[in-house]
Design a protein around this motif. Structure first.
Motif, PDB file in Angstrom:
ATOM      1  N   GLY A  15      -2.276  -3.617  11.116  1.00 25.95           N
ATOM      2  CA  GLY A  15      -2.973  -4.852  10.758  1.00 25.95           C
ATOM      3  C   GLY A  15      -4.475  -4.692  10.608  1.00 25.95           C
ATOM      4  O   GLY A  15      -5.173  -5.649  10.323  1.00 25.95           O
ATOM      5  N   GLY A  16      -4.999  -3.498  10.817  1.00 26.00           N
ATOM      6  CA  GLY A  16      -6.430  -3.248  10.723  1.00 26.00           C
ATOM      7  C   GLY A  16      -6.958  -2.583  11.975  1.00 26.00           C
ATOM      8  O   GLY A  16      -6.205  -2.243  12.886  1.00 26.00           O
ATOM      9  N   SER A  17      -8.247  -2.431  12.038  1.00 22.91           N
ATOM     10  CA  SER A  17      -8.891  -1.764  13.162  1.00 22.91           C
ATOM     11  C   SER A  17      -9.082  -2.757  14.311  1.00 22.91           C
ATOM     12  O   SER A  17      -9.446  -3.911  14.096  1.00 22.91           O
ATOM     13  N   GLU A  22      -9.153  -4.065  23.784  1.00 19.73           N
ATOM     14  CA  GLU A  22      -8.346  -5.266  23.506  1.00 19.73           C
ATOM     15  C   GLU A  22      -6.871  -4.914  23.382  1.00 19.73           C
ATOM     16  O   GLU A  22      -6.007  -5.672  23.836  1.00 19.73           O
ATOM     17  N   VAL A  23      -6.579  -3.782  22.766  1.00 17.64           N
ATOM     18  CA  VAL A  23      -5.190  -3.344  22.623  1.00 17.64           C
ATOM     19  C   VAL A  23      -4.586  -3.104  24.007  1.00 17.64           C
ATOM     20  O   VAL A  23      -3.464  -3.517  24.291  1.00 17.64           O
ATOM     21  N   MET A  24      -5.355  -2.455  24.899  1.00 21.88           N
ATOM     22  CA  MET A  24      -4.833  -2.196  26.243  1.00 21.88           C
ATOM     23  C   MET A  24      -4.615  -3.492  27.015  1.00 21.88           C
ATOM     24  O   MET A  24      -3.642  -3.611  27.767  1.00 21.88           O
ATOM     25  N   ILE A  25      -5.464  -4.477  26.812  1.00 22.54           N
ATOM     26  CA  ILE A  25      -5.271  -5.786  27.447  1.00 22.54           C
ATOM     27  C   ILE A  25      -3.988  -6.421  26.915  1.00 22.54           C
ATOM     28  O   ILE A  25      -3.151  -6.895  27.685  1.00 22.54           O
ATOM     29  N   ASP A  26      -3.832  -6.418  25.592  1.00 25.18           N
ATOM     30  CA  ASP A  26      -2.633  -7.009  24.971  1.00 25.18           C
ATOM     31  C   ASP A  26      -1.354  -6.319  25.437  1.00 25.18           C
ATOM     32  O   ASP A  26      -0.313  -6.962  25.576  1.00 25.18           O
TER      33      ASP A  26
END
Length: 84
Positions: A15-17, A22-26
């Motif tokens: 979906g993009g950069s 944030e990815v680790m939080i998600d």
């Protein structure tokens, strides 16, 4: 190269950069483990793979490609107590 996460790290996803933090939080990586997650980078320094967390869209190869890279991670490697 394999290294620890750095401030401002970004990973290219379908979906993009996005910011790696944030990815680790998600993905619900516990806050105390985030600094010890392995980050695999390619020659240009961009993030290729974060085991147990995310794979860069750069790792996706066309179905007609005959090039394959196989990477494995063993849980509990020397000096580590992280689940990744």
């Amino acid at each position: 190269a394999v290294r620890a996460p750095a401030p401002g790290d970004r990973i290219r996803l379908r979906g993009g950069s996005r910011k790696l933090a944030e990815v680790m939080i998600d993905r619900r990586v516990p806050k105390e483990l985030r600094p010890r997650v392995a980050v695999v980078t390619i020659a240009d320094g961009s993030i290729f793979w974060v085991p147990g967390v995310a794979v860069s869209s750069a790792a996706l190869v066309p179905s007609h490609s005959d090039t394959i890279v196989a990477l494995t991670v063993e849980k509990g490697f020397a000096g580590s107590d992280t689940p990744w």
